[in-house]
Structure formats: C-alpha cells, structure tokens
Design a protein around this motif. Structure first.
Motif, PDB file in Angstrom:
ATOM      1  N   ALA A 112       0.830  -1.216   0.000  1.00 45.82           N
ATOM      2  CA  ALA A 112       0.000   0.000   0.000  1.00 45.82           C
ATOM      3  C   ALA A 112       0.865   1.266   0.000  1.00 45.82           C
ATOM      4  CB  ALA A 112      -0.936  -0.006   1.209  1.00 45.82           C
ATOM      5  N   THR A 113       1.968   1.250   0.750  1.00 45.17           N
ATOM      6  CA  THR A 113       2.821   2.441   0.847  1.00 45.17           C
ATOM      7  C   THR A 113       4.084   2.333  -0.007  1.00 45.17           C
ATOM      8  OG1 THR A 113       4.072   1.576   2.721  1.00 45.17           O
ATOM      9  CG2 THR A 113       2.057   2.843   3.219  1.00 45.17           C
ATOM     10  N   GLY A 114       4.416   1.121  -0.447  1.00 44.07           N
ATOM     11  CA  GLY A 114       5.643   0.916  -1.203  1.00 44.07           C
ATOM     12  C   GLY A 114       6.886   0.923  -0.339  1.00 44.07           C
ATOM     13  N   GLN A 115       6.738   0.782   0.967  1.00 41.57           N
ATOM     14  CA  GLN A 115       7.868   0.811   1.896  1.00 41.57           C
ATOM     15  C   GLN A 115       8.385  -0.597   2.183  1.00 41.57           C
ATOM     16  OE1 GLN A 115       9.325   3.558   3.758  1.00 41.57           O
ATOM     17  NE2 GLN A 115       8.275   4.750   2.198  1.00 41.57           N
ATOM     18  N   GLY A 150      17.644 -12.959  20.427  1.00 40.02           N
ATOM     19  CA  GLY A 150      16.260 -12.731  20.814  1.00 40.02           C
ATOM     20  C   GLY A 150      15.885 -11.262  20.968  1.00 40.02           C
ATOM     21  N   GLN A 151      16.815 -10.355  20.695  1.00 38.86           N
ATOM     22  CA  GLN A 151      16.579  -8.926  20.855  1.00 38.86           C
ATOM     23  C   GLN A 151      16.574  -8.220  19.497  1.00 38.86           C
ATOM     24  OE1 GLN A 151      16.156  -7.546  24.043  1.00 38.86           O
ATOM     25  NE2 GLN A 151      16.187  -9.704  24.636  1.00 38.86           N
ATOM     26  N   LEU A 152      15.655  -7.275  19.339  1.00 36.27           N
ATOM     27  CA  LEU A 152      15.685  -6.417  18.161  1.00 36.27           C
ATOM     28  C   LEU A 152      16.849  -5.435  18.307  1.00 36.27           C
ATOM     29  CD1 LEU A 152      11.898  -5.630  17.701  1.00 36.27           C
ATOM     30  CD2 LEU A 152      13.342  -6.935  16.156  1.00 36.27           C
ATOM     31  N   ILE A 153      17.612  -5.252  17.248  1.00 38.75           N
ATOM     32  CA  ILE A 153      18.760  -4.353  17.260  1.00 38.75           C
ATOM     33  C   ILE A 153      18.307  -3.017  16.667  1.00 38.75           C
ATOM     34  CG2 ILE A 153      21.153  -4.043  16.513  1.00 38.75           C
ATOM     35  CD1 ILE A 153      20.584  -6.479  18.432  1.00 38.75           C
ATOM     36  N   ALA A 154      18.204  -2.004  17.513  1.00 39.79           N
ATOM     37  CA  ALA A 154      17.613  -0.719  17.113  1.00 39.79           C
ATOM     38  C   ALA A 154      18.296  -0.108  15.906  1.00 39.79           C
ATOM     39  CB  ALA A 154      17.640   0.260  18.293  1.00 39.79           C
ATOM     40  N   GLU A 155      19.625  -0.147  15.845  1.00 38.19           N
ATOM     41  CA  GLU A 155      20.315   0.501  14.731  1.00 38.19           C
ATOM     42  C   GLU A 155      20.076  -0.189  13.396  1.00 38.19           C
ATOM     43  OE1 GLU A 155      24.672   0.205  14.650  1.00 38.19           O
ATOM     44  OE2 GLU A 155      24.449  -1.341  16.179  1.00 38.19           O
ATOM     45  N   CYS A 156      19.517  -1.390  13.424  1.00 40.31           N
ATOM     46  CA  CYS A 156      19.246  -2.132  12.185  1.00 40.31           C
ATOM     47  C   CYS A 156      17.834  -1.926  11.665  1.00 40.31           C
ATOM     48  CB  CYS A 156      19.525  -3.618  12.380  1.00 40.31           C
ATOM     49  SG  CYS A 156      21.263  -3.997  12.689  1.00 40.31           S
ATOM     50  N   ALA A 157      17.002  -1.243  12.441  1.00 38.57           N
ATOM     51  CA  ALA A 157      15.626  -0.988  12.007  1.00 38.57           C
ATOM     52  C   ALA A 157      15.651   0.144  10.981  1.00 38.57           C
ATOM     53  CB  ALA A 157      14.747  -0.632  13.202  1.00 38.57           C
ATOM     54  N   ARG A 158      15.312  -0.180   9.750  1.00 36.31           N
ATOM     55  CA  ARG A 158      15.368   0.786   8.657  1.00 36.31           C
ATOM     56  C   ARG A 158      14.097   0.686   7.839  1.00 36.31           C
ATOM     57  NH1 ARG A 158      20.504   1.958   6.606  1.00 36.31           N
ATOM     58  NH2 ARG A 158      19.419   3.756   5.776  1.00 36.31           N
ATOM     59  N   SER A 159      13.787   1.754   7.131  1.00 31.38           N
ATOM     60  CA  SER A 159      12.649   1.766   6.219  1.00 31.38           C
ATOM     61  C   SER A 159      13.098   2.452   4.940  1.00 31.38           C
ATOM     62  CB  SER A 159      11.491   2.544   6.862  1.00 31.38           C
ATOM     63  OG  SER A 159      10.363   2.506   6.029  1.00 31.38           O
ATOM     64  N   PHE A 160      12.699   1.872   3.791  1.00 37.47           N
ATOM     65  CA  PHE A 160      13.124   2.383   2.488  1.00 37.47           C
ATOM     66  C   PHE A 160      11.921   2.502   1.562  1.00 37.47           C
ATOM     67  CE2 PHE A 160      16.463  -0.463   4.135  1.00 37.47           C
ATOM     68  CZ  PHE A 160      17.527   0.428   4.241  1.00 37.47           C
ATOM     69  N   PRO A 161      11.774   3.638   0.874  1.00 36.17           N
ATOM     70  CA  PRO A 161      10.709   3.750  -0.127  1.00 36.17           C
ATOM     71  C   PRO A 161      11.130   3.018  -1.412  1.00 36.17           C
ATOM     72  CG  PRO A 161      11.988   5.772  -0.049  1.00 36.17           C
ATOM     73  CD  PRO A 161      12.533   4.876   1.025  1.00 36.17           C
ATOM     74  N   THR A 162      10.143   2.498  -2.145  1.00 35.55           N
ATOM     75  CA  THR A 162      10.435   1.824  -3.407  1.00 35.55           C
ATOM     76  C   THR A 162       9.738   2.520  -4.583  1.00 35.55           C
ATOM     77  OG1 THR A 162       8.584   0.285  -3.191  1.00 35.55           O
ATOM     78  CG2 THR A 162      10.736  -0.409  -2.293  1.00 35.55           C
ATOM     79  N   ARG A 163       9.062   3.588  -4.317  1.00 37.58           N
ATOM     80  CA  ARG A 163       8.355   4.321  -5.378  1.00 37.58           C
ATOM     81  C   ARG A 163       8.781   5.768  -5.389  1.00 37.58           C
ATOM     82  NH1 ARG A 163       2.813   1.964  -3.437  1.00 37.58           N
ATOM     83  NH2 ARG A 163       3.142  -0.167  -4.048  1.00 37.58           N
TER      84      ARG A 163
END
Length: 187
Positions: free
Chosen positions: A162-165, A174-187
């Motif tokens: 819906a957003t192209g993200q 077992g832990q989420l690594i904060a510095e690895c959380a990324r978001s990228f647009p594809t449109r």
C-alpha cells in the motif's frame, strides 16, 4: 532410496530458490543467504545486483592475496529477499565484503551485526534498475555451533504494497537491534 533422494532434491531446490522466493503480504520474512563462490550467469544477485562486488573481491583475491580462484569467485556472501509489486520484482540485498564495518573480531565476542553495502533493485521485464544504494545490517545465519540464544538470529524484511515501503530489522540473541531498524521507499 528414491524417496530419500527426492526429498533431498526438494530441500536443495527450496534452499536455492530462497533468494528468488517472492512475498508481498506484509509479513516479516528472514532474508536468505547466497554464497557467490560458484559463478552463475542466471542468478540475478550475481548478474544484476552485485556483479561489481564480486569483481572487486576477485581482483583483491588474485592481485593482493595472489590466490588462484580456479574459475570460481572469491568469498562473497549476500542476504536477500524478493517482493512482487504491480508486475515488478523488488530485491533487497546486503553483501558481506571487505567494505563492511564489522563488530568485534575475537573468539570471546558474541554475535554482532556488520554494517554492509545494501541495494534495492527492481526487475521489470528483464531490466534491472537500482532504486537505492545504502548501508544496512548483515549477520550470518545461525549455525549449530552458536549458543541456543542465537539460533533464531536473522535479518528480516517486509514490504507494504500500500505504501511501497520496505522495512528491515535484525534479531540477535532474541533482541531487536535498534540501529538495524530501517525503512526504504520503493516508489
């Protein structure tokens, strides 16, 4: 015996097809490891996404390290996942090369992420277009020698049609690594 061979063949194909397995339902999926040491003219990761990384690694191995590669590629691995969106394929991939910023490098260190080159490439009617070059997290998939807490370690991605993200994350111990959380647009 033939049943065992057929099962092994199906498992082998499912592993090979992992890098080209497509998903667009928005669920997190673990990125698939690809080893480029065996050259391929049909693997889009080798031919359209990372041919320059393979060339650079081969040149370093032959010129600087004086290795004879015997028709193979130097040691280069990538993590990737593929999504389908409106008739095109989107490949998200990170590659482990000498240009990565790695974590600790000693026997007592736990599993740590590396920050490596990242590309988002679209494939549309046989044509590849790079949408984004950046840096992203990379970890090797777990192996039997790692502690139990690291057996679920992974780099994961999901696509929101819906957003192209594309979103990316890492789970280590077992832990989420904060510095690895990324978001990228594809449109």
């Amino acid at each position: 015996m033939s049943r065992l061979l057929m099962t092994a063949f199906v498992l082998m194909l499912s592993g090979v097809a992992g890098a080209v397995h497509a998903q667009s339902d928005g669920a997190w999926q673990t990125m698939t490891l690809s080893d480029f040491r065996e050259p391929s003219q049909t693997d889009p990761l080798q031919t359209m996404v990372w041919p320059d990384a393979i060339r650079d690694a081969n040149a370093y191995a032959t010129r600087e390290l004086k290795k004879n590669l015997n028709g193979r590629n130097a040691w280069v691995t990538a993590l990737s996942t593929r999504f389908e969106d409106k008739g095109r394929s989107i490949i998200l991939s990170t590659v482990l090369t000498r240009t990565c910023e790695s974590g600790a490098n000693h026997a007592g260190a736990g599993v740590e992420r590396s920050i490596c080159p990242l590309r988002i490439v679209t494939l549309d009617r046989g044509k590849a277009t790079t949408l984004r070059e950046d840096r992203g997290c990379y970890i090797d998939p777990p192996d039997a020698g790692l502690p139990a807490q690291n057996q679920g370690d992974s780099i994961q991605a999901r696509f929101d049609p819906a957003t192209g993200q594309i979103q990316m994350r890492a789970i280590i111990g077992g832990q989420l690594i904060a510095e690895c959380a990324r978001s990228f647009p594809t449109r």
